[in-house]
Motif scaffolding. Structure first.
Motif, short mmCIF file in Angstrom:
data_model
loop_
_atom_site.label_atom_id
_atom_site.label_comp_id
_atom_site.label_asym_id
_atom_site.label_seq_id
_atom_site.Cartn_x
_atom_site.Cartn_y
_atom_site.Cartn_z
N TYR A 35 20.14 5.01 -0.86
CA TYR A 35 18.83 4.86 -1.49
C TYR A 35 17.93 4.12 -0.51
CZ TYR A 35 20.97 6.34 -5.82
OH TYR A 35 21.62 7.08 -6.77
N LEU A 36 16.82 4.74 -0.20
CA LEU A 36 15.91 4.18 0.79
C LEU A 36 14.74 3.51 0.08
CD1 LEU A 36 15.28 3.92 3.81
CD2 LEU A 36 14.09 6.10 3.66
N TYR A 91 11.01 1.97 -0.45
CA TYR A 91 9.65 2.12 0.05
C TYR A 91 8.70 1.33 -0.85
CZ TYR A 91 9.08 5.77 -3.54
OH TYR A 91 9.03 6.44 -4.72
N TRP A 122 4.48 0.64 -2.08
CA TRP A 122 3.17 1.24 -2.16
C TRP A 122 2.27 0.32 -2.97
CZ3 TRP A 122 1.81 2.75 -7.22
CH2 TRP A 122 2.88 2.78 -8.12
N THR A 123 1.00 0.53 -2.83
CA THR A 123 0.02 -0.33 -3.48
C THR A 123 -0.82 0.50 -4.45
OG1 THR A 123 -0.09 -1.51 -1.41
CG2 THR A 123 -1.77 -2.05 -3.02
N ASP A 124 -0.99 0.00 -5.67
CA ASP A 124 -1.80 0.76 -6.64
C ASP A 124 -3.29 0.44 -6.45
OD1 ASP A 124 -2.31 -1.66 -7.84
OD2 ASP A 124 -0.87 -1.38 -9.46
N ASP A 125 -4.11 1.03 -7.32
CA ASP A 125 -5.56 0.89 -7.16
C ASP A 125 -6.03 -0.56 -7.29
OD1 ASP A 125 -5.68 3.53 -6.79
OD2 ASP A 125 -6.26 4.05 -8.84
N ASP A 176 10.01 1.02 -4.78
CA ASP A 176 10.87 2.04 -5.41
C ASP A 176 11.91 2.50 -4.39
OD1 ASP A 176 11.89 3.66 -7.28
OD2 ASP A 176 10.13 4.93 -7.54
N TRP A 177 12.87 3.21 -4.88
CA TRP A 177 13.97 3.67 -4.02
C TRP A 177 14.08 5.18 -4.15
CZ3 TRP A 177 16.84 -0.08 -1.34
CH2 TRP A 177 16.58 -1.41 -1.70
N ASP A 178 14.31 5.86 -3.05
CA ASP A 178 14.53 7.31 -3.05
C ASP A 178 15.96 7.61 -2.64
OD1 ASP A 178 12.21 8.28 -3.94
OD2 ASP A 178 11.47 9.03 -2.01
N LYS A 179 16.58 8.51 -3.36
CA LYS A 179 17.92 8.92 -2.97
C LYS A 179 17.80 9.79 -1.71
CE LYS A 179 20.55 10.52 -6.35
NZ LYS A 179 21.21 11.53 -7.21
#
Lengths: 642, 221
Positions: free
Chosen positions: A89-90, A92, A94-97, A104-107
């Protein structure tokens, strides 16, 4: 050569030392993609070292061979969780408005990044995977590793420059040390240390923590990084001791150490008061509870401390990662400190048995603080010698020191009894230059200095290095590989007890010959060994400081949950693991090691020059020991930065 | 020989004109720039309402592989009435199931080397899980027309995606005729973005989507 010319040569050398590694860049290379089958298992990665060129792309195909592991690469924004069968799981962000950051993690099957920064970068496990989890690391070397090459170049320049500079000085120069009496400069401090309750009040909070750590060690979480005993003792306290207390305060830890306090209070039959006898009993104006014996003369050295320290470090990685092992060591020490004062007078445990007391003594010689007589003549003319035998205002020095002729910090535990007992008010606590006590007196002290340096090396290799097999060998209680452990032990003890001391003795012999042979080799060795006190101190800081930078989050989390029972006292129990600027660690370590080399050679020269008659002799005598120090420093530089 | 060459050239010209004719008639091209995703790859862009065409999904072949404890691909768009094969190419047994309204099924546990097939007869999102491995998850998006595409690594897409459709035996998909269409996006971590577009006979229509992080809606209302 005149000083002016020497200075010009040194400055020119500095320019070359810095510029050469920058221009000696490897020939231009094609940008490559490195596709690597990357495995993680307790407690290491394979490959343990990934060596690429700057600009290359690295594609890792990670998988775990046992439990879930983490992968956090210093200096790069790459973090993953590695599971079995090639699953990862990688992370990452991010920034919201509204500007709020999210994670979050991506498989993924592959972890890809571009090695766009040169140097050495450690990747480390983020998932508590077992006892040695905090030491599960690997290394990414991005060539050209310019910081490392600059550090190596500077180490050579530093050695040559110091020899040249020392050689150009005149024989008539005398080292004039400044010192400031802190008790005069800060009256409040004087009032505090004069109070009978001073040491008691300093010890009590530590005693409370000590018992909490014992409880936690015995009944708290068995996971080292979730247990306050391990985190506070071996991460926080050890770093504070090495990086702050020793260099700045000498044996100031002995003032507040809670371990011998209960035994001392018991033998004195008092917490703060002085029980003064008008008629001295065997030289002291006190009668202690128990046999009132004196420690055998033959054992009045630190050989036992050296041996006990070596025993402890043989199981160092176990001690540092198993709370129960730490608690058991505490209990044994507590038992010894309770029993010994009932047999022997004074702080015999601290002086002759405490495993860390040996290096506290030798390293405190370089400290920036000293407790000394304000005017030694007053001491000489004072008949009663209250500091040594006890007075109405204070106990006889528990360390057996007479302030009047004290010229080293080694055996001064800064308990402040002499300040209270001196009727002449002739004891001060002074600030002084770093590395002022220059005389090692016996080979037990020399040996201590040498083993301390080698133990720093062994710990650095075992705990900070990326070599899983070494960790497994040291971690015998878990790996159960007794033969490997014995081999590890053989190498460690061989290096610390035989190889390096032999190299040192050869260097000392060479120094004696180069100095003209008029001085005994023993005397030269005692002086030359001083090089390794500041060097050892700085190397230990280089080893310890990163532990806090990496693991400080554990300090915050165990503070909220000291016993690992799921508490959240201060809302920091779930503080995430996030190393503090870990990419700066190799540079920081390099600077510290080079500073150690500078102070070591500088102070070593000062120590030798007090023995030898001319600068020429001293410089010649310093050549081989300087080369030895340079070699040692480069081993550390390779380990930390290469 | 000369006649043969002429014939080949003539066929090639016809094919070229035919392909170009699709573009003129209305390929939808564009890019998706999502907020809060590591990569803009694998986002579905589809035409929500399209005229019923001659495309028959029942002849299409799709595969949702199971290997190394994962479904591959993670998002599989298929045509309604398509059959999807679920081969187990892993080292351990798997049990594929879905509780989604678009298709509820449970294939039971089956061993490596075996394969099972399911036909998807209703449009919608099918959330796939494995009963044995909690971390396994994938989506089959059942679409009622072939006018869709998955974004590439840069977030770009072209509708219809002839190479994707061709690879799954969906052939002869005609270009969209000029007119007004509603184009939407779907990704498990993104709110649905939609745009109304008008395809003219003059050429491609370009769209840029900037979907935000959140839960997606259904494919069709």
């Amino acid at each position: 050569m005149s000083k002016k010319k020497a200075l010009s040569a040194i400055l020119l050398g500095l320019a070359v030392a810095v510029a050469a590694p920058l221009f000696l860049v490897h020939e231009a290379h094609e940008v490559r993609t490195h596709e690597i089958e990357f495995t993680a298992k307790k407690y290491g990665y394979s490959p343990a070292r990934i060596i690429v060129n700057r600009g290359d792309t690295v594609v890792l195909r990670p998988t775990s061979l046992d439990v879930t592991h983490g992968f956090l690469l210093d200096g790069y924004d790459v973090e993953a969780v590695i599971k079995q069968q090639g699953l990862a799981y990688l992370k990452y962000t991010w920034t919201d408005d509204e500007g709020k950051a999210h994670t979050d993690w991506d498989k993924v099957r592959e972890v890809e990044f571009t090695a766009d920064k040169s140097g050495k970068f450690t990747f480390r496990c983020t998932q508590t995977c077992g006892n040695l989890h905090p030491f599960m690391t690997g290394e990414l070397i991005v060539q050209d590793n310019t910081p490392y090459h600059v550090a190596v170049s500077l180490s050579v320049w530093l050695t040559l420059s110091l020899l040249l500079w020392a050689h150009t000085g005149s024989d008539s120069e005398i080292h004039r040390a400044w010192r400031v009496n802190l008790l005069e400069a800060v009256p409040l401090l004087k009032r505090a240390v004069k109070a009978r309750s001073f040491q008691f009040l300093v010890i009590v909070p530590n005693l409370v923590f000590f018992y909490l750590f014992m409880l936690s060690g015995l009944w708290g979480s068995p996971v080292g990084n979730r247990n306050i005993a391990i985190i506070f003792v071996w991460i926080l306290w050890w770093t504070l001791l090495k990086a702050l207390m020793l260099p700045f305060g000498g044996r100031v830890w002995c003032l507040m150490c809670p371990l011998p306090a209960p035994g001392e209070w018991l033998s004195r039959k008092a917490l703060t008061a002085v029980r003064y006898l008008n008629k001295p009993l065997r030289g002291l104006h006190h009668r202690f509870l128990g046999l009132n014996m004196d420690w055998p003369k033959k054992l009045r050295n630190i050989w036992l401390q050296n041996a006990l320290f070596l025993v402890l470090i043989s199981f160092g990685i176990i001690l540092l990662t198993r709370p129960v092992a730490t608690a058991i060591v505490f209990l044994v020490i507590l038992a010894a400190t309770l029993a010994l004062p009932l047999i022997f007078r004074n702080r015999t445990f601290c002086l002759y048995l405490c495993p860390i007391g040996g290096f506290l003594g030798t390293y405190s010689m370089a400290a920036c603080t000293e407790l000394r007589a304000i005017d030694p003549k007053v001491c000489r003319n004072h008949k009663d010698k209250c500091c040594l035998v006890g007075g109405e205002g204070g106990w006889a020095c528990p360390w057996g020191e007479y302030v009047g002729n004290m010229d080293r910090n080694n055996n001064c535990g800064l308990c402040t009894e002499c300040i209270k007992s001196c009727p002449e008010d002739n004891v001060g606590v002074f600030l002084r230059p770093f590395g002022s006590d220059l005389n090692l007196r016996s080979f037990d002290e020399v040996f201590n200095v040498l083993i301390m340096l080698m133990v720093a090396l062994v710990f650095s290799v075992t705990m900070l290095g990326p070599w899983d097999s070494i960790k497994q060998a040291a971690n015998v209680t878990e790996s159960r590989q007794v033969f490997l452990f014995l081999t590890y032990l053989g190498v460690v003890l061989g290096l610390t007890v035989v190889v390096f001391p032999s190299m040192f003795l050869l260097a000392s012999k060479a120094a004696q010959i180069l100095a003209g042979g008029r001085v005994m080799c023993r005397d030269i060795a005692l002086r030359v060994a001083y090089i390794f006190i500041p060097l050892g101190m700085f190397v230990w800081v280089a080893f310890s400081l990163p532990q806090v930078m990496i693991n400080y989050s554990y300090i915050l989390s165990v503070l909220s949950d000291p016993l690992g029972l799921g508490w959240d006292l201060f809302g920091t129990a779930a503080y995430p693991f996030k190393p503090f600027h870990p990419e700066t660690i190799p540079i920081l370590q390099g600077v510290l090691v080079l500073a150690g080399l500078f102070f070591g050679l500088n102070r070593g020269f000062a120590s030798l020059s007090a023995l030898l008659t001319s600068r020429r002799e001293t410089t010649r005598a310093m050549v081989i020991p300087s080369v030895l120090a340079l070699v040692v420093v480069n081993v550390f530089l390779k380990l930390y930065m290469g | 020989m000369r006649k043969g060459v002429q014939l080949i050239l003539a066929v090639a010209c016809c094919l070229l004109l035919n392909t170009a004719g699709w573009a003129w008639a209305g390929s939808i091209v564009g890019v998706v720039k999502p907020q809060g995703l590591r990569s803009p790859e694998g986002i579905l862009v589809y035409v929500a309402k399209a005229p019923a065409g001659p495309t028959d999904g029942s002849q299409a072949k799709f595969i949702m592989d199971q290997t190394q404890l994962a479904f591959i691909p993670h998002i599989l768009p298929v045509l309604v009435d398509s059959k999807v094969e679920f081969p187990n190419n892993d080292k351990v047994a798997h049990n594929v199931f879905s509780l989604s309204r678009a298709k509820k099924f449970n294939l039971g546990s089956y061993q490596p080397g075996e394969a099972k097939t399911v036909q998807f007869d209703q449009p919608g999102v099918v959330d796939l899980r494995c009963d044995v491995h909690q971390e396994m998850n994938a989506y089959i998006l059942v679409l009622n027309n072939p006018y869709f595409a998955l974004t590439d690594k840069e977030g770009r897409f072209t509708i219809p995606d002839q190479s994707y459709l061709g690879a799954h035996d969906v052939k002869d998909v005609p270009p969209l005729s000029p007119g007004k269409y509603l184009v939407k996006t779907w990704h498990e971590k993104l709110k649905t973005a939609k745009k109304k577009i008008e395809i003219s006979a003059a050429g491609d229509t370009t769209i840029v989507f900037k979907p935000k992080r959140g839960a997606p809606g259904v494919l069709y209302k």
